[in-house]
Motif scaffolding. Sequence first.
Motif, PDB file in Angstrom:
ATOM      1  N   ASN A 183       6.240   7.546   2.547  1.00  0.00           N
ATOM      2  CA  ASN A 183       5.165   7.747   1.577  1.00  0.00           C
ATOM      3  C   ASN A 183       5.695   7.750   0.144  1.00  0.00           C
ATOM      4  O   ASN A 183       5.097   7.141  -0.738  1.00  0.00           O
ATOM      5  CB  ASN A 183       4.406   9.039   1.882  1.00  0.00           C
ATOM      6  N   LEU A 224       6.760   4.173  -0.899  1.00  0.00           N
ATOM      7  CA  LEU A 224       5.578   3.343  -1.145  1.00  0.00           C
ATOM      8  C   LEU A 224       4.979   3.660  -2.512  1.00  0.00           C
ATOM      9  O   LEU A 224       4.595   2.755  -3.259  1.00  0.00           O
ATOM     10  CB  LEU A 224       4.534   3.546  -0.051  1.00  0.00           C
ATOM     11  N   LYS A 225       4.910   4.940  -2.851  1.00  0.00           N
ATOM     12  CA  LYS A 225       4.349   5.347  -4.143  1.00  0.00           C
ATOM     13  C   LYS A 225       5.263   4.916  -5.288  1.00  0.00           C
ATOM     14  O   LYS A 225       4.793   4.399  -6.291  1.00  0.00           O
ATOM     15  CB  LYS A 225       4.146   6.864  -4.201  1.00  0.00           C
ATOM     16  N   SER A 232       5.229   1.098  -5.712  1.00  0.00           N
ATOM     17  CA  SER A 232       3.905   0.490  -5.818  1.00  0.00           C
ATOM     18  C   SER A 232       3.792  -0.716  -4.885  1.00  0.00           C
ATOM     19  O   SER A 232       3.304  -1.773  -5.260  1.00  0.00           O
ATOM     20  CB  SER A 232       3.605   0.077  -7.256  1.00  0.00           C
ATOM     21  N   GLN A 233       4.303  -0.532  -3.671  1.00  0.00           N
ATOM     22  CA  GLN A 233       4.286  -1.594  -2.667  1.00  0.00           C
ATOM     23  C   GLN A 233       3.419  -1.173  -1.493  1.00  0.00           C
ATOM     24  O   GLN A 233       3.169   0.008  -1.287  1.00  0.00           O
ATOM     25  CB  GLN A 233       5.706  -1.863  -2.160  1.00  0.00           C
ATOM     26  N   ASP A 234       3.004  -2.168  -0.730  1.00  0.00           N
ATOM     27  CA  ASP A 234       2.225  -1.876   0.470  1.00  0.00           C
ATOM     28  C   ASP A 234       3.110  -1.668   1.695  1.00  0.00           C
ATOM     29  O   ASP A 234       2.737  -0.982   2.627  1.00  0.00           O
ATOM     30  CB  ASP A 234       1.234  -3.011   0.750  1.00  0.00           C
ATOM     31  N   TRP A 235       4.284  -2.296   1.698  1.00  0.00           N
ATOM     32  CA  TRP A 235       5.220  -2.215   2.820  1.00  0.00           C
ATOM     33  C   TRP A 235       6.635  -2.051   2.264  1.00  0.00           C
ATOM     34  O   TRP A 235       6.955  -2.598   1.218  1.00  0.00           O
ATOM     35  CB  TRP A 235       5.167  -3.493   3.662  1.00  0.00           C
ATOM     36  N   THR A 248       4.769   0.913   6.690  1.00  0.00           N
ATOM     37  CA  THR A 248       3.790   1.445   5.748  1.00  0.00           C
ATOM     38  C   THR A 248       3.125   2.654   6.394  1.00  0.00           C
ATOM     39  O   THR A 248       3.249   2.870   7.603  1.00  0.00           O
ATOM     40  CB  THR A 248       2.744   0.377   5.342  1.00  0.00           C
ATOM     41  N   THR A 303      -0.291   5.135   7.242  1.00  0.00           N
ATOM     42  CA  THR A 303      -1.669   4.933   7.681  1.00  0.00           C
ATOM     43  C   THR A 303      -2.532   6.002   7.029  1.00  0.00           C
ATOM     44  O   THR A 303      -2.014   6.996   6.500  1.00  0.00           O
ATOM     45  CB  THR A 303      -1.800   5.060   9.217  1.00  0.00           C
TER      46      THR A 303
END
Length: 107
Positions: free
Chosen positions: A18, A21-22, A25-28, A76, A78
């Motif tokens: 988490n 990802l933050k 600034s990526q989705d994966w 990523t 959920t």
Amino acid sequence: DLWDNLTNLQKSILLRVNILLKEGSQDWIPMKILAQELYPDKDYNTIKPMLSNYTNILFDLGLIKKRRRGKEIYLTNTERSSRYLPKEIVKQLKKRTKSETKIKKRK
């Protein structure tokens, strides 16, 4: 509560995914990056099987998604995972993301 039944390593993996990802600034994110964050002094090929087992458990619980591109595995979170993260952690992640956005806008 599901969170209370996770091992410390499973919690650490979920939190780190988490955060990465933050921050990015990526989705994966590549599992290799996660491995470097959790075990900076270890060879990726050495810890990949163990990390893969733990991420498979989180996948089976519906807390992360996994996909393969070539030889690399990407992860990523959920929607379900954010429900199980402790509220204090989610607040910290949101604050961190907002402050990083402000810093980026200043540059």
